[in-house]
Structures are given as C-alpha cells and as structure tokens.
Design a protein around this motif. Sequence first.
Motif, PDB file in Angstrom:
ATOM      1  N   LEU A  23       0.829  -1.208   0.000  1.00  0.00           N
ATOM      2  CA  LEU A  23       0.000   0.000   0.000  1.00  0.00           C
ATOM      3  C   LEU A  23       0.868   1.265   0.000  1.00  0.00           C
ATOM      4  N   ILE A  24       1.880   1.294   0.865  1.00  0.00           N
ATOM      5  CA  ILE A  24       2.716   2.499   0.953  1.00  0.00           C
ATOM      6  C   ILE A  24       3.578   2.653  -0.289  1.00  0.00           C
ATOM      7  N   SER A  25       4.178   1.558  -0.762  1.00  0.00           N
ATOM      8  CA  SER A  25       5.001   1.662  -1.970  1.00  0.00           C
ATOM      9  C   SER A  25       4.141   1.954  -3.190  1.00  0.00           C
ATOM     10  N   GLY A  26       2.898   1.490  -3.179  1.00  0.00           N
ATOM     11  CA  GLY A  26       1.995   1.851  -4.269  1.00  0.00           C
ATOM     12  C   GLY A  26       1.716   3.340  -4.294  1.00  0.00           C
ATOM     13  N   ALA A  27       1.477   3.934  -3.108  1.00  0.00           N
ATOM     14  CA  ALA A  27       1.297   5.385  -3.046  1.00  0.00           C
ATOM     15  C   ALA A  27       2.566   6.106  -3.483  1.00  0.00           C
ATOM     16  N   GLY A  28       3.730   5.571  -3.050  1.00  0.00           N
ATOM     17  CA  GLY A  28       4.992   6.175  -3.475  1.00  0.00           C
ATOM     18  C   GLY A  28       5.212   6.065  -4.962  1.00  0.00           C
ATOM     19  N   GLY A  29       4.874   4.907  -5.543  1.00  0.00           N
ATOM     20  CA  GLY A  29       5.011   4.756  -6.987  1.00  0.00           C
ATOM     21  C   GLY A  29       4.114   5.716  -7.749  1.00  0.00           C
ATOM     22  N   ALA A  30       2.901   5.949  -7.225  1.00  0.00           N
ATOM     23  CA  ALA A  30       1.995   6.897  -7.873  1.00  0.00           C
ATOM     24  C   ALA A  30       2.570   8.308  -7.844  1.00  0.00           C
ATOM     25  N   LEU A  31       3.082   8.733  -6.679  1.00  0.00           N
ATOM     26  CA  LEU A  31       3.658  10.070  -6.574  1.00  0.00           C
ATOM     27  C   LEU A  31       4.886  10.204  -7.474  1.00  0.00           C
ATOM     28  N   ALA A  32       5.747   9.193  -7.461  1.00  0.00           N
ATOM     29  CA  ALA A  32       6.955   9.253  -8.279  1.00  0.00           C
ATOM     30  C   ALA A  32       6.616   9.313  -9.762  1.00  0.00           C
ATOM     31  N   ALA A  33       5.651   8.519 -10.194  1.00  0.00           N
ATOM     32  CA  ALA A  33       5.313   8.482 -11.614  1.00  0.00           C
ATOM     33  C   ALA A  33       4.726   9.812 -12.085  1.00  0.00           C
ATOM     34  N   LEU A  34       3.851  10.406 -11.279  1.00  0.00           N
ATOM     35  CA  LEU A  34       3.259  11.676 -11.738  1.00  0.00           C
ATOM     36  C   LEU A  34       4.299  12.797 -11.771  1.00  0.00           C
TER      37      LEU A  34
END
Length: 879
Positions: A23-34
């Motif tokens: 869950l946390i790395s998914g949120a981090g991946g979303a922020l990093a990608a945008l």
Amino acid sequence: MSKPTVSNRYGAAAEPPSLAWLLISGAGGALAALVVAGIVAGRLGLPISADLLLGAALIGALPQALALVRGRWRVRWPQLAAAAVALAVVGGVGLALAWPSLLPLGLSVDAIHHTQLIAWIAERAALPQPSDDIRGLLGEMMAYPVGMALVVVAAARASGGALLEVTYPAAALVGGLIAALVVLLSSAAARADGHKSPLRSALDVLALLIGPLLLLAHRTYLMEAYIDHSYYTMVLGVFLVLLIVGWLVVEPGRSRGSAAQLGLALAALMGTYPLWTPLPAALAIVAIWRERALVRTTNDEGQEAKRRGMKRLSVVFGPWSLALGRLALALIPALALALLDVLPRLRLGQTVLAHEGLVTLPTAQRLTPILLALPCAPLLAGVRRGRRLLLMAGLAVLAILALALLARAGLAAGYHSYKILFILTPLAAAIVGAAAVRLLSFTGAPAEQPARRRLPSIGRSRMAPLVGVGALALALALTGSFQVVPPPAIQILNPDLVAAARWLRANSPPDAARAIVAGAPAGPLSYWLQIGLLGQRRDRAETATRAFTVPPPSPESWLIDKQLAPVAIVPSLGQPLPGMTVAARFGSAAVLRRAPRLDTTALNPLVIRYETFWEDERLKTAIELTRPLPGPMPRLELRISQAGTTVSTFALPPDPSRTRTQYLGADVLPDTLGGVGYVNAGSYPTFEPPAVAPTGPLSLTLRLSLAGNAVDERLLATFERSGAGRFEAIAPSSGELIYLRHDAGGDDLRDAAIDFEGTLRLTGWRAPSAAAQGAPLEVALRWQAPRPIDRSLFPAVLVLDSQGRTVAQSLEAPQGGFYPTWRWQAGESVTERRSISLPAGLAPGVYRLGLQVHDFVGQRVLSAGDGEVAPLGEIVVEQ
C-alpha cells in the motif's frame, strides 16, 4: 492462510511483500510516476494536464495493484496496524493544526512562493521558462524543482479542491506517509516476522510506534518542514528518500520490476530535491552490487549452460548480469532526468549549493532521535536489512560532514548540512523502533543468522521484553520525548481574506494587479495576499515587500494617500469613512475602493509614518508627514531617554504651509549620542550631543507637541550603549500616526448645551431609554470647540447608580483617537459614538448617564457648572 513464495529466474525464493508495504510503496510509486511524467511532458513542451498526472499516478501504482489483485502478499498484522496508526496520527496532527480551513501554516514566505509556482503550472499547464517577465513574477521559483507542485496540481484535480486549500494537506499527508515508512523500515530492519502470540504482537505494535512517536515529539526536523517552515518540496524529498531506502531494506527483491520502481523513485527525487539524490543512489549501488553474491545459478537451465561450455553468458554470469541490469534500471532514469530537467534549471542562474536559507540549528533536544539511535545501532548490526538501514544513516552523517566542510571553505551555504537532518531524523527514528522490536525478540537467533551468532542469554530470558520496554521508556522519558501535544498553529491567512482576494481577482483583474493590503500588522500577510493570491509581480509590489518590517497603511491613511492604489483589501472593517466604497464584504474582511475625489476639508487629515532602522553604523529614523490642508502643525521631536530622564532632543519642525508630503528624519550617532537630521530638502539641522553620553539601556521616542503640551508619543527603538560607544541589542519599530475626522452622523441627536469651562461644549446626544444586562449601550455625542485646543481632552460617558457610583464607563479620545481635540478647528462640530459594556450582573433598575472631560496634561477634570459630572439623562437596565 500463508501466501506462497515466489521464485526468481535463478531459483532463489523471495517472500511475498507485506500488505502494508504494497500500500505504501503503491502510493509512493503513484507520486513518483506523476512527478516524472509532469517533468518530462513539461520539458518536451507538452501540456501538463491534471489528467496526465493522474494517469501517470495510476500507472505508477499499477504493479502494487496487480500484486494485490493476484494475492501476492501477506499480512503482518503488527506492521500493518503500526503503519496505519502512524499514518493517521502524524498526518492527522498536521491536518488538525490547520483545521478547518486547511490553509497554509507558519510565517515562512516559502509557502507563498510555492503557491506562485503551483498556480503557474496549473494555469498554464507548462513549466516556467526563463524570461524577465517570469523572473519578475516568480523570482527564484522559476528555477525551482517542481515535484511537489505537480503533486498538488494532481491532488487538487482528484479532490476537486482549490489549489491553496490542497497544498498544505498534501504536505501533511506526505508527512503521515513518512511516519508509515519509518514503521516499515523498523519492522524490516528488525525482522519482525513469524507467528507470535497476541500479547507479543501488541508489544511489537507499541515498539514499532516508537519511531512515529519520536517524529511527533521532536518536530523540528520533519513536521516543522510543513507546519512552520513551509518547505513542502523538502517533505516530498524526504518521503522519496525513505521510499528508495524501503525498496532496498523492506523489499530487497531481485526482480527487474523492483529495480525499475526504485529507479522511478530516484528519478522523481531528482526532480524534487536533486541535492539529496546521491545519498540513496549510493545505497542502491552498494546494495544491488552486493546482491550478486546472494544469487545462485542452481536451476537446470544454468547447469545445462555450463555443460555447453558457458555459451550463455546471461545465465552463467547471472549474478553479474543481474546486478548490472538492476543498476541500469535504478540509475539511468535519474541520470536522464538530470540531463532533461536539472541542467536547464541550473542555466537559469540558481546555484543550488550557494543558495542560503533558514533552518533551525541543532540542539541536544532536537537531536534526540539521533542520539537515541547511536546505542541502538549495534542491535541491528547482525541483520542484513538492519545493516542497510545503518548504512543509509551513515551516508547521511557523511553528507552532513562533507557539506559542513564545503560551507567552511566558502563553497556552499551552511544550511545545506543542517537540512540533511531532515533525512537523518526519520532514519534514526526507524533505527530506534527496530531496536525496540529486537529487544522484544531476544528469545533466540533470528532465522537468517547462524547459530554461532546467537544473542546473549539475557536476551533469551522471559524478562527480556519487559526489560527492553522499560529501558526504552526510561530513555524516552529522560529526553522529554513524551511532549507530543502540538503547539498552537500560526495561521496568517483566513478564509475571509482568501475569499476577498479571489473575488477581486475574478471580477477586476486590473485592480487585482495593483491592489494593496490596508490595516494589517507588519509581517507576511500583505505579501501573502498581493503576491500569493492576487498574483502580483514580486519586483513591483513594494508595499507588500516593505510590510515585513513596516505595518501596511491603515484604511484611513490609504484613503487620503492618492499615491497608493485605489483598491485595498482590509482584514477587518468597521464603519467606512466618507470616500470609501465597500466593493465586497467577506465576513470581517472587505474590498475597498477610494472615491476619485475626496473632501479633504471635511476629513482634515494628518498622517505621520515613521520607520527606525540601523544603517551605516547609526540609528536612523525616517518620517513621512502628509497633510493636504495648510495650518498649525504639531512640533516633532526625537527624544533619547534613560529611565524616564531625557538625554537628548532632536527637533524636527514641519512646514505648516506645505500641503505636499513632507520628509523628515534624524540619525543618532552612537559614539556621542548627537545627530544630524533633515526637514524636507531645505534644512539639515545638527543636534548637539549631551554633555555626558550615558551607557546602558536607552530608548528613542517620537513626541508630538503643541504649545509645549505633548499630544502624542510613540516608541521608535530601544537599545543599549556600551562603554565603547556602540549600540547593542537594537530593537527598532515602525508604524504610523493617523488623524482624520470620522463622520458619525448627528442629524437625529437631542439638543444639549453643556459647557466645560469654555473649552469644550456638548451640543447634542442620543442614548436608548432601556438596555439589557451585559449588552452594549450605544451613546452618540456631538461636540463643539469654541476656540482651538492645544492639548488632548478625553471625554468620559458614565453610567451611575442611585448612589452616584460609576458602574460602567467609556473613557477615550473622541472618535476612537482618530480625531483628538487638538486637531479641531474653532467652531467645528464633531460627532462620535460610544459603546459602553454593561456588566452582566448589573441589577435591573433606573440608572443615570453622566459626562466628564479629563485633562490629563493638566491633571484635572474640567468642571461643568456645579460639578465635574454633567447629567445627561436616565436609562432603564432590564433583566
């Protein structure tokens, strides 16, 4: 039911990730990608739409989403519970401080500058390009990393909120994610796995929450980055650093997918806070390269390749090829983004290492998490993941030392070394949390350790958990780490002012481009409204920039100063003056317009603005005096005093016939306490020093006098004079004295004829016949001065009981001090309103209204016929 393990291409078993990490790395991946998508689009000249950013965020979170759907995860309940609590508490505290408006907190102008950058990107769907026009509007933000700005733009679109109200909550929620990452790092570094009893699981949760507790209690190097300093970009940078560490500590998998996601986070960090990128990049290089020793080519395909004479290098040299491939996936995106984004920004003239700013200096109390981590570090040295966490902390310490040496050599600004503490503090908190879990787990050797490295026997005793918890609780208590109640929030903006600024910008853009703030205290409020909300250019908003040290003009002085913009925003407005038009009201705030023509004769204004400052080794006072009408003027004097005794006097008499703005000032010389001055451009007086120049604490005041009587006085500065004739501990102040007539309306008053010694005469009054307990009593008075008055007189309206005792009163200069009696002209009628607060417990009955006039200069009360109190009438107080 336990989740199945997953094997990589070399046969090495990899545990499925935990649900919390997904869950946390998914949120981090979303922020990093945008962030990466927005920067790439902007640098390629493509529109940066909110939909593009949100689409990139969905793609960035896709690997974790697929893993969740496929069930490739396991639940570690202590870790999940602690991460959820950390996210909710740390993020919740940050949001609660700004609730319910969710407007930015703190005094830092960085929040204003971030607002400018965010608005620019949102309005133009592009990145700022170098030009004089953009430089005048954005200043150094033209070359600032845009990572956090892109996150806010996407968050505003996703939530449907306004950019300003989304900015601070976005930073606060990222702060909560940082706290959750601290929990995950603690859990991974301590290897908090395996089947445990409910009691042990509960103890693990408490131990894992020690890290977030330290962040809450010691906010200087994390939460204050968005609570007070408004370093929103730095908060996202800290999160990305910890996210990269998480990919190497929490899930040190050997797949290309994890390496690619690590590379995405590194690239996002390059576009958010490039100065920190080398630290996690160095950790990635060390960790990935060491992984090659753990990969074994034991599958059938590898053995067959060996029998064929080592023809397939990708398999035979699997560990080497895997390490090189993963390094390429991890580092190339960041290097590409550096070429695409960082180099163009550096060409704009902003040298990152030379940029100076303000970061709170470290103290023992502020470094508590780091100091606690030092004795905890040995507990993690025997765990591979723990060693990686320690290595990252060590790299941060080396970065602090390196930047400090560069600063000492004059090659970098000193505060860059202190900023590394924003990375080191959460890392230290994670180390302390991991050590706490390890203390609770000293029942035998961890599964990944050989038997010969079993822990001491005391660790295997049943008392170890209690001993560990007690030791940590004692250490935290001794450092004051349980002071988790947040301080009161400092919030400059309020919804009324924001609404007023938005209304003006939407309905009259030309007025918004030049409007000023009136009636606000000195500080960043004017800068917030004019630069941050109205979108004015920084290089042209002189009043907003000056307002940091000098209070903005009051509504009264704005009204009569035609050199100021004809539109103003005021934080609060009472009765508008003649010549003011209220264009719009929003609660207590208002948008005002000045009439093209003013009746200055009716207003009879006088404005004296003063500013005291230290410059050229002398204490300077600059005065601007505006009076559009000719006539008698008060004498201006600067007085140096010590303990109430006058030491020096500098006289600055204005020109009574001049109707244009007058400029007066004086410089106090420290060595003699003499001075030099100026009165407009025609007189440059020299002021003799005292016979004996005293040392010690002194004060400088501005005094207005008329016919030898002091009519007003303001403190300009306090300072200390040393024996060497130098000024120390200088505390200057600035402000204005404003006098003008308020039209209170006196057509419906009851006639009266009460004379106070021929100096002041009451010609009319009005009061209600009844009033309620605890309610304000409104009284109107009309005065007349038979002749000019050379002092300030203070009328008092009294409420008297049947025994003649005063139960309530209003004692002040007429019209709230804006139009004192020494400004009245002979025969002029002046109407004013008084509001008297009746005590809540006042007994019902009939009370009398009386009137007094105080002469504090003469230290007496003017008589009115038979006595000092003139009767006005009666009033009934009702229950």
